[in-house]
Each structure stands twice: as C-alpha cells, then as structure tokens.
Design a protein around this motif. Structure first.
Motif, PDB file in Angstrom:
ATOM      1  N   GLN A   1       0.758  -1.126  -0.043  1.00 31.18           N
ATOM      2  CA  GLN A   1       0.164  -0.048   0.060  1.00 31.18           C
ATOM      3  C   GLN A   1       1.057   1.157  -0.087  1.00 31.18           C
ATOM      4  OE1 GLN A   1      -2.698   0.661   3.434  1.00 31.18           O
ATOM      5  NE2 GLN A   1      -4.073   1.414   2.047  1.00 31.18           N
ATOM      6  N   TYR A   2       0.955   2.134  -0.943  1.00 32.75           N
ATOM      7  CA  TYR A   2       1.702   3.414  -1.230  1.00 32.75           C
ATOM      8  C   TYR A   2       0.583   4.307  -0.678  1.00 32.75           C
ATOM      9  CZ  TYR A   2       4.183   0.579  -4.411  1.00 32.75           C
ATOM     10  OH  TYR A   2       5.212  -0.495  -4.940  1.00 32.75           O
ATOM     11  N   PRO A   3       1.204   5.296   0.103  1.00 36.25           N
ATOM     12  CA  PRO A   3       0.440   6.410   0.704  1.00 36.25           C
ATOM     13  C   PRO A   3      -0.787   7.077  -0.057  1.00 36.25           C
ATOM     14  CG  PRO A   3       2.822   6.892   0.700  1.00 36.25           C
ATOM     15  CD  PRO A   3       2.730   5.766  -0.182  1.00 36.25           C
ATOM     16  N   ASN A   4      -1.874   6.834   0.708  1.00 34.65           N
ATOM     17  CA  ASN A   4      -3.058   7.442   0.306  1.00 34.65           C
ATOM     18  C   ASN A   4      -3.632   6.371  -0.907  1.00 34.65           C
ATOM     19  OD1 ASN A   4      -3.495   9.613   2.024  1.00 34.65           O
ATOM     20  ND2 ASN A   4      -1.789  10.555   0.841  1.00 34.65           N
ATOM     21  N   GLN A   5      -3.393   5.268  -1.245  1.00 32.89           N
ATOM     22  CA  GLN A   5      -3.548   4.577  -2.056  1.00 32.89           C
ATOM     23  C   GLN A   5      -4.340   2.903  -1.407  1.00 32.89           C
ATOM     24  OE1 GLN A   5      -2.783   4.882  -5.873  1.00 32.89           O
ATOM     25  NE2 GLN A   5      -2.266   6.854  -5.049  1.00 32.89           N
ATOM     26  N   GLY A   6      -4.982   2.471  -2.627  1.00 31.03           N
ATOM     27  CA  GLY A   6      -5.454   1.049  -2.114  1.00 31.03           C
ATOM     28  C   GLY A   6      -4.464   0.252  -2.097  1.00 31.03           C
ATOM     29  N   LEU A   7      -4.823  -1.119  -1.944  1.00 26.75           N
ATOM     30  CA  LEU A   7      -3.815  -2.424  -1.953  1.00 26.75           C
ATOM     31  C   LEU A   7      -3.677  -2.874  -3.116  1.00 26.75           C
ATOM     32  CD1 LEU A   7      -5.068  -1.945   1.172  1.00 26.75           C
ATOM     33  CD2 LEU A   7      -4.275  -4.502   1.440  1.00 26.75           C
ATOM     34  N   GLN A   8      -2.273  -3.107  -3.409  1.00 29.18           N
ATOM     35  CA  GLN A   8      -1.905  -3.895  -4.733  1.00 29.18           C
ATOM     36  C   GLN A   8      -1.277  -5.255  -4.152  1.00 29.18           C
ATOM     37  OE1 GLN A   8       0.956  -1.858  -6.796  1.00 29.18           O
ATOM     38  NE2 GLN A   8       0.825  -3.279  -8.701  1.00 29.18           N
TER      39      GLN A   8
ATOM     40  N   SER B   1      11.815   3.446  -4.786  1.00 30.82           N
ATOM     41  CA  SER B   1      10.249   3.305  -5.019  1.00 30.82           C
ATOM     42  C   SER B   1       9.395   2.344  -4.318  1.00 30.82           C
ATOM     43  CB  SER B   1       9.935   3.224  -6.466  1.00 30.82           C
ATOM     44  OG  SER B   1      10.609   1.939  -6.843  1.00 30.82           O
ATOM     45  N   ASP B   2      10.305   1.556  -3.388  1.00 28.76           N
ATOM     46  CA  ASP B   2       9.618   0.357  -2.820  1.00 28.76           C
ATOM     47  C   ASP B   2       9.230   0.997  -1.431  1.00 28.76           C
ATOM     48  OD1 ASP B   2      12.234  -1.858  -4.039  1.00 28.76           O
ATOM     49  OD2 ASP B   2      10.268  -1.700  -4.521  1.00 28.76           O
ATOM     50  N   THR B   3       9.551   2.222  -0.976  1.00 22.63           N
ATOM     51  CA  THR B   3       8.993   2.749   0.249  1.00 22.63           C
ATOM     52  C   THR B   3       7.549   2.743   0.168  1.00 22.63           C
ATOM     53  OG1 THR B   3      10.840   4.060   0.522  1.00 22.63           O
ATOM     54  CG2 THR B   3       8.715   4.950   1.554  1.00 22.63           C
ATOM     55  N   ALA B   4       6.976   1.971   1.119  1.00 21.88           N
ATOM     56  CA  ALA B   4       5.638   1.704   1.390  1.00 21.88           C
ATOM     57  C   ALA B   4       5.143   0.975   2.599  1.00 21.88           C
ATOM     58  CB  ALA B   4       4.966   0.838  -0.093  1.00 21.88           C
ATOM     59  N   GLU B   5       3.880   0.691   2.964  1.00 25.51           N
ATOM     60  CA  GLU B   5       3.472  -0.461   3.821  1.00 25.51           C
ATOM     61  C   GLU B   5       3.096  -1.614   3.280  1.00 25.51           C
ATOM     62  OE1 GLU B   5       2.755   1.202   7.015  1.00 25.51           O
ATOM     63  OE2 GLU B   5       2.475  -0.724   7.850  1.00 25.51           O
ATOM     64  N   TYR B   6       3.544  -2.724   3.889  1.00 21.34           N
ATOM     65  CA  TYR B   6       3.444  -4.217   3.253  1.00 21.34           C
ATOM     66  C   TYR B   6       2.303  -4.698   4.341  1.00 21.34           C
ATOM     67  CZ  TYR B   6       7.069  -2.822  -0.144  1.00 21.34           C
ATOM     68  OH  TYR B   6       7.598  -2.118  -0.974  1.00 21.34           O
TER      69      TYR B   6
ATOM     70  N   GLY C   1      -2.299  -8.865   8.691  1.00 15.04           N
ATOM     71  CA  GLY C   1      -1.081  -8.668   9.714  1.00 15.04           C
ATOM     72  C   GLY C   1      -1.360  -7.089  10.075  1.00 15.04           C
ATOM     73  N   THR C   2      -0.623  -6.673  11.034  1.00 19.03           N
ATOM     74  CA  THR C   2      -0.562  -4.984  11.266  1.00 19.03           C
ATOM     75  C   THR C   2       0.362  -4.217  10.415  1.00 19.03           C
ATOM     76  OG1 THR C   2       1.078  -5.722  12.781  1.00 19.03           O
ATOM     77  CG2 THR C   2      -1.149  -5.548  13.790  1.00 19.03           C
ATOM     78  N   GLY C   3       0.954  -5.155   9.431  1.00 13.54           N
ATOM     79  CA  GLY C   3       1.634  -4.173   8.240  1.00 13.54           C
ATOM     80  C   GLY C   3       3.239  -3.925   8.783  1.00 13.54           C
ATOM     81  N   THR C   4       3.909  -3.738   7.785  1.00 10.36           N
ATOM     82  CA  THR C   4       5.415  -3.127   8.074  1.00 10.36           C
ATOM     83  C   THR C   4       5.657  -2.207   7.212  1.00 10.36           C
ATOM     84  OG1 THR C   4       6.049  -5.529   8.418  1.00 10.36           O
ATOM     85  CG2 THR C   4       7.875  -3.974   7.813  1.00 10.36           C
ATOM     86  N   ARG C   5       6.106  -0.917   7.800  1.00 13.24           N
ATOM     87  CA  ARG C   5       6.213   0.231   6.957  1.00 13.24           C
ATOM     88  C   ARG C   5       8.058   0.159   6.720  1.00 13.24           C
ATOM     89  NH1 ARG C   5       4.474   4.207   4.021  1.00 13.24           N
ATOM     90  NH2 ARG C   5       6.094   6.062   3.827  1.00 13.24           N
ATOM     91  N   LEU C   6       8.158  -0.035   5.285  1.00  8.25           N
ATOM     92  CA  LEU C   6       9.502  -0.210   4.727  1.00  8.25           C
ATOM     93  C   LEU C   6       9.789   1.167   4.280  1.00  8.25           C
ATOM     94  CD1 LEU C   6      11.723  -1.897   3.776  1.00  8.25           C
ATOM     95  CD2 LEU C   6      10.636  -2.516   1.563  1.00  8.25           C
ATOM     96  N   THR C   7      11.042   1.698   4.858  1.00  5.61           N
ATOM     97  CA  THR C   7      11.389   2.889   4.491  1.00  5.61           C
ATOM     98  C   THR C   7      12.864   2.771   3.665  1.00  5.61           C
ATOM     99  OG1 THR C   7      10.396   4.126   6.080  1.00  5.61           O
ATOM    100  CG2 THR C   7      12.349   5.376   5.080  1.00  5.61           C
ATOM    101  N   ILE C   8      12.969   3.246   2.655  1.00  2.00           N
ATOM    102  CA  ILE C   8      14.314   2.965   1.915  1.00  2.00           C
ATOM    103  C   ILE C   8      15.084   4.155   1.848  1.00  2.00           C
ATOM    104  CG2 ILE C   8      15.522   2.541  -0.320  1.00  2.00           C
ATOM    105  CD1 ILE C   8      13.439   0.402   0.907  1.00  2.00           C
ATOM    106  N   ILE C   9      16.452   4.012   2.200  1.00  2.00           N
ATOM    107  CA  ILE C   9      17.408   5.182   2.763  1.00  2.00           C
ATOM    108  C   ILE C   9      18.045   5.582   1.340  1.00  2.00           C
ATOM    109  CG2 ILE C   9      18.963   6.147   4.365  1.00  2.00           C
ATOM    110  CD1 ILE C   9      17.786   3.992   6.347  1.00  2.00           C
ATOM    111  N   PRO C  10      18.305   6.533   1.065  1.00  2.00           N
ATOM    112  CA  PRO C  10      18.969   6.775  -0.041  1.00  2.00           C
ATOM    113  C   PRO C  10      20.669   6.652   0.100  1.00  2.00           C
ATOM    114  CG  PRO C  10      17.488   8.703   0.091  1.00  2.00           C
ATOM    115  CD  PRO C  10      17.481   7.748   1.332  1.00  2.00           C
TER     116      PRO C  10
END
Lengths: 115, 116
Positions: free
Chosen positions: B38-45, B84-89, B107-116
């Motif tokens: 799930q990307y910010p303010n989007q549905g689930l893919q 671009s993989d930064t999202a909630e999984y 599940g409760t979700g995992t927030r993946l944050t990619i650090i440049p």
C-alpha cells in the motif's frame, strides 16, 4: 480491465448527513467486499457479497448499510455516522472460483471524514 | 480462525540492499497466503500469493516469498531495494475452505523505508 473503481475519492460529511460510497468492477467477479482501514492500521472486513447476496456481516453498526444492485456494483450507504467512523473505506472483488486461481483486487479507496 | 503476525512494524533499509519482511500465521485449517503493498493514500496492490504447489513464489517488482509450513511463515524478500519500494506491506491469509479469499485477515503491516 483489472480495475476496481471507487467514488468519490474523498468525502466529508456531517453526523446528520446521508451519503453513499460506490464501487464498480467489470472483471466478472462474483464476490465483492467492503473493508474499513483506520490510520496506521490494517484493513478490517465489514461486508462480503457473494453472487449479489450478503454472505458476511462482521457485526457492523446499522448506520452502515451495504447494497449490491447487480454483479458489477457495490454501494455503502452511510447515515448518522460518528467522528470515529472517519477512515479509508476500501472496496475489493474476487472471482470466487473454488479450487482455481484467486485473489482480491482492491480499489483506491474513499477517504471519509465525519465532522 | 486465523491470525497473522508481522514482527516488524518498521524496517529501514539502504537503497540497493536486500530486505526481508517477516510474516507468521496461525490457523487450524489450510490457508492461502498473500502479500499486499500500500503506497501512501492508495488502495492495496497484490505483490504475490501462495495457493499451492512450489513453496517459493515470485511476484511483481522483484519480490519473492517462501512458504514454510513447519514454521508457519511466509517471509517476503527482495535482493536489492529501490526508493520506490517505500510503502506499507501487509501479509494476509484466508481460509482455503471458503473458496479462496472470502475473508482476508491482515497482519498489522510493516512500514518499509528506503534510505538513499
């Protein structure tokens, strides 16, 4: 067409208003769903329609009223909501084929704010 | 009834590094397993799914997951992440006896944050 389309994208309503959320799919899917997602939480199932009949109601308050006019459309009628009902409402559909490939396709959601 | 545990609520990863997002499930019956993004303010893919057959499942955007029945796990992996993989999984299960995903439990979700 592999899309589930939800309208509107955003909705602000007062606690005395009546509004409806709409969902449409043209993939021939025979199961459709409403999920509610609060901020930073996972989606929670509200209703499931199977072959246009309500098959699951997860003890949702009566101020939420689902409707499935035909196999492509799913509505969620809202009346006398509370501020705590503010959330992202997600619609989904799936083929509902026993033993065959299956997955749920989600729409982009309606962001609902109750004031 | 089923339940899903995602052990990590947040995972920061440097760009081009590998990542693993963990998912464990509990169920008294056979289940189907899914990973959604799930990307910010989007549905689930849907990223990928396990219904039967090979326990190693490949999905979109270079992700893969392995079903381990003995450990009741379905961990998601990617060998090299991108900004671009930064999202909630979200990991999800459904009761196989209900013809697939009549009722997805997330599940409760995992927030993946990619650090440049």
């Amino acid at each position: 067409d592999t899309e589930v389309t939800q309208t509107p994208k955003h909705l602000v309503m007062g606690m005395t208003n009546k509004k409806s959320l709409k969902c449409e799919q043209h993939m021939g899917h025979r199961a459709m769903y409403w999920y509610k997602q609060k901020a930073k939480k996972p989606p929670e199932l509200m209703f499931v329609y199977s072959y246009e009949k309500l098959s699951i109601n997860e003890s949702v308050p009566s101020r939420f009223s689902p409707e499935c006019p035909n196999s492509s459309l799913l509505n969620l009628h809202l009346h006398a909501l509370q501020p705590e009902d503010s959330a992202l409402y997600l619609c989904a559909s799936s083929p509902r084929n026993k033993g065959l490939d299956t997955e749920a396709f989600f729409g982009q959601g309606t962001r609902l704010t109750v004031v | 009834a089923q339940s899903v545990t995602q052990l990590d609520s947040q995972v920061p990863v440097f760009e081009e590094a590998p990542v693993e997002l963990r998912c464990n499930y509990s169920s008294s019956v056979s289940v189907y397993l899914f990973w959604y993004v799930q990307y910010p303010n989007q549905g689930l893919q849907l990223l990928l799914k396990y219904l039967s057959g090979s326990t190693l499942v490949k999905g979109i955007n270079g992700f893969e997951a392995e079903f381990n029945k003995s450990q009741t796990s379905f961990h998601l992996r990617k060998p090299s992440v991108h900004i671009s993989d930064t999202a909630e999984y979200f990991c999800a299960v459904s009761d196989i006896s209900n013809f697939g995903n009549e009722k997805l439990t997330f599940g409760t979700g995992t927030r993946l944050t990619i650090i440049p």
